[in-house]
Design an enzyme around this catalytic site. Structure first.
Site, PDB file in Angstrom:
ATOM      1  N   SER A  82      80.607  25.564  56.299  1.00 29.17           N
ATOM      2  CA  SER A  82      80.127  26.015  54.992  1.00 29.17           C
ATOM      3  C   SER A  82      81.052  25.528  53.889  1.00 29.17           C
ATOM      4  CB  SER A  82      80.049  27.539  54.962  1.00 29.17           C
ATOM      5  OG  SER A  82      79.980  27.998  53.636  1.00 29.17           O
ATOM      6  N   SER A 122      77.759  14.677  55.492  1.00 25.03           N
ATOM      7  CA  SER A 122      77.434  13.939  54.275  1.00 25.03           C
ATOM      8  C   SER A 122      78.236  14.462  53.090  1.00 25.03           C
ATOM      9  CB  SER A 122      75.945  14.062  53.974  1.00 25.03           C
ATOM     10  OG  SER A 122      75.633  15.419  53.753  1.00 25.03           O
ATOM     11  N   TYR A 145      86.057  21.776  52.978  1.00 24.23           N
ATOM     12  CA  TYR A 145      85.164  21.468  54.106  1.00 24.23           C
ATOM     13  C   TYR A 145      84.949  19.961  54.214  1.00 24.23           C
ATOM     14  CZ  TYR A 145      80.824  21.023  56.747  1.00 24.23           C
ATOM     15  OH  TYR A 145      79.875  20.636  57.652  1.00 24.23           O
TER      16      TYR A 145
HETATM   17  C1  UD1 Z   1      75.093  21.760  53.971  1.00 27.97           C
HETATM   18  C2  UD1 Z   1      75.727  22.330  55.210  1.00 27.97           C
HETATM   19  C3  UD1 Z   1      77.014  21.653  55.500  1.00 27.97           C
HETATM   20  C4  UD1 Z   1      76.730  20.170  55.606  1.00 27.97           C
HETATM   21  C5  UD1 Z   1      76.142  19.694  54.306  1.00 27.97           C
HETATM   22  C6  UD1 Z   1      75.776  18.249  54.379  1.00 27.97           C
HETATM   23  C7  UD1 Z   1      75.089  24.639  55.617  1.00 27.97           C
HETATM   24  C8  UD1 Z   1      75.406  26.072  55.397  1.00 27.97           C
HETATM   25  N1  UD1 Z   1      75.934  23.759  55.048  1.00 27.97           N
HETATM   26  O1  UD1 Z   1      75.823  22.059  52.797  1.00 27.97           O
HETATM   27  O2  UD1 Z   1      77.529  22.097  56.722  1.00 27.97           O
HETATM   28  O3  UD1 Z   1      77.882  19.457  55.891  1.00 27.97           O
HETATM   29  O4  UD1 Z   1      74.942  20.395  54.087  1.00 27.97           O
HETATM   30  O5  UD1 Z   1      75.399  17.812  53.117  1.00 27.97           O
HETATM   31  O6  UD1 Z   1      74.148  24.264  56.291  1.00 27.97           O
HETATM   32  N2  UD1 Z   1      71.353  27.098  47.455  1.00 27.97           N
HETATM   33  C9  UD1 Z   1      70.647  27.898  46.582  1.00 27.97           C
HETATM   34  N3  UD1 Z   1      70.435  29.202  46.923  1.00 27.97           N
HETATM   35  C10 UD1 Z   1      70.919  29.737  48.074  1.00 27.97           C
HETATM   36  C11 UD1 Z   1      71.649  28.891  48.980  1.00 27.97           C
HETATM   37  C12 UD1 Z   1      71.856  27.573  48.618  1.00 27.97           C
HETATM   38  O7  UD1 Z   1      70.208  27.452  45.508  1.00 27.97           O
HETATM   39  O8  UD1 Z   1      70.684  30.929  48.321  1.00 27.97           O
HETATM   40  C13 UD1 Z   1      71.545  25.681  47.094  1.00 27.97           C
HETATM   41  C14 UD1 Z   1      72.999  25.247  47.076  1.00 27.97           C
HETATM   42  O9  UD1 Z   1      73.605  25.537  45.837  1.00 27.97           O
HETATM   43  C15 UD1 Z   1      72.836  23.744  47.329  1.00 27.97           C
HETATM   44  C16 UD1 Z   1      71.598  23.669  48.226  1.00 27.97           C
HETATM   45  O10 UD1 Z   1      70.913  24.888  48.073  1.00 27.97           O
HETATM   46  O11 UD1 Z   1      72.567  23.068  46.125  1.00 27.97           O
HETATM   47  C17 UD1 Z   1      71.940  23.479  49.682  1.00 27.97           C
HETATM   48  O12 UD1 Z   1      72.919  24.433  50.012  1.00 27.97           O
HETATM   49  P1  UD1 Z   1      73.350  24.738  51.523  1.00 27.97           P
HETATM   50  O13 UD1 Z   1      72.153  24.973  52.354  1.00 27.97           O
HETATM   51  O14 UD1 Z   1      74.410  25.776  51.483  1.00 27.97           O
HETATM   52  O15 UD1 Z   1      73.898  23.338  52.015  1.00 27.97           O
HETATM   53  P2  UD1 Z   1      75.021  22.327  51.451  1.00 27.97           P
HETATM   54  O16 UD1 Z   1      75.990  22.981  50.559  1.00 27.97           O
HETATM   55  O17 UD1 Z   1      74.288  21.134  50.969  1.00 27.97           O
END
Ligand code: UD1
Length: 326
Positions: A82, A122, A145
């Site tokens: 994360s 990535s 991370y």
């Molecule tokens: C994820 C992975 C990480 C991986 C990376 C590769 C998870 C938890 N993290 O990070 O291990 O290395 O991809 O790129 O799978 N968001 C919202 N609302 C929410 C949750 C998230 O808007 O409730 C947004 C975040 O701000 C972000 C996007 O959704 O812009 C994706 O977030 P998240 O699923 O946490 O993944 P990454 O941070 O991209």
């Protein structure tokens, strides 16, 4: 040559559980190791009993040595996955990714393991404007991370170059699918949104929702790992993107979930998350060229399988207790 014998590190995690199931379904003798820092016993239970499980922390040399004994191939997934959690606790991120990797690789090199496939990220690309991301772009880690995952790649190169351990680092883009944990503040966006929206609750988007990700279905990630593990030629520490090569923004994601659930929930917007990158999409030509891997599951197909899973999990729970899903 003998049939490969696999070790899956982080086997009680979301991707680890799917990996274990795939290897067992294909008849490989498999060992799994996990310290349950984020993994769950349920993910092991689903895979059934046909594998050897070691509970322990890879940072402990005795655990790493026991885990690699008799193994020819390693799928190394163990880490705390994360971005925000690493910002809250950088030391944990370094320990769970870097120290565990170096300890494992040292044991693996000594034991004569033939191939290590490791989960890179990535996140290593950072927030550069140039898209799609190609493996020859300079890395730009924006979070502990990302820095830890990048360090793992460098150890993959170093052990390949000077300790005779043939490694390949797969830069996973955003992995999703059934059984990804929806329940923590650090959970990934897809399981979080699906479980909230199944309850009729509005999802929270950090920022305006224009940020985009290259989402890849977990079954494709397991298949990509296996293809890399079995590739007959040396991979010498190479780094390869593992993704679909298409991007979906968060507003589209909410629309697609609304369409599948036949709901009309509008998102709530909150300030952008610290360390978040804006856009992420991979060029996947190199992995195709080097190991012949092409993803097989479309985003819509993967989303539908994932929604089915959480819908069933919810109906089991509500049937039992009439309370929260998953
Ligand atoms: C994820 C992975 C990480 C991986 C990376 C590769 C998870 C938890 N993290 O990070 O291990 O290395 O991809 O790129 O799978 N968001 C919202 N609302 C929410 C949750 C998230 O808007 O409730 C947004 C975040 O701000 C972000 C996007 O959704 O812009 C994706 O977030 P998240 O699923 O946490 O993944 P990454 O941070 O991209």
């Amino acid at each position: 040559m003998n049939k490969p014998r696999f070790l899956v590190t982080g086997c009680a995690g979301f991707i680890g559980g799917h990996m274990l199931e795939k290897l067992l379904a294909e008849g490989y003798e498999t060992v799994g190791v996990d310290n349950f820092s984020t993994g769950k016993p349920e993910n092991l239970a689903r895979a059934g009993g046909g594998f050897k499980f070691i509970e322990g922390d890879l940072c402990d040399p005795a655990v790493s040595e026991a885990a690699v004994a008799g193994v020819s191939h390693i799928i190394h997934l163990a880490s705390v996955p994360s971005v925000p959690r690493s910002i809250a606790n950088p030391g944990e991120s370094m320990r769970s990714s870097v120290l565990s990797t170096v300890t494992l690789f040292a044991a693996a090199a000594k034991a004569g393991v033939r191939r290590v496939v490791q989960a890179a990220s990535s996140a290593a690309y950072g927030d550069g404007e140039k898209l799609p991301k190609t493996e020859d772009m300079p890395p730009a880690p924006l979070s502990p991370y990302a820095a830890s995952k990048l360090a793992q790649e460098y150890y993959g190169m170093a052990f390949s170059a000077s300790l005779g351990l043939d490694c390949v680092s797969l830069r996973y883009f955003n992995v999703f699918g059934p059984r990804q944990d929806p329940g923590s503040e650090y959970s990934a966006v897809i399981p979080k949104f699906i479980t909230l929206m199944l309850e009729g609750r509005r999802p929270t988007i950090f920022g305006d929702g224009s940020q985009s990700r290259d989402f890849i279905y977990v079954g494709d990630v397991a298949a990509g790992n296996l293809a890399a593990a079995l590739h007959p030629e040396a991979l010498r520490g190479q780094v390869l993107n593992l993704a679909r090569g298409e991007r979906i923004d968060l507003n589209q994601l909410v629309e697609k979930i609304n369409a599948a659930l036949k709901t009309g929930l509008s998102p709530v917007h909150a300030p952008p998350r610290t360390g978040d990158i804006l856009h992420s999409v991979a060029d996947i030509s190199r992995i195709g060229r080097v190991i012949g891997f092409v993803p097989a599951v479309s985003f819509d197909e993967g989303l539908s399988l994932t929604i089915d899973h959480y819908r069933k999990a919810r109906s089991v729970r509500t049937g039992e207790k009439g309370t929260n899903p998953c």
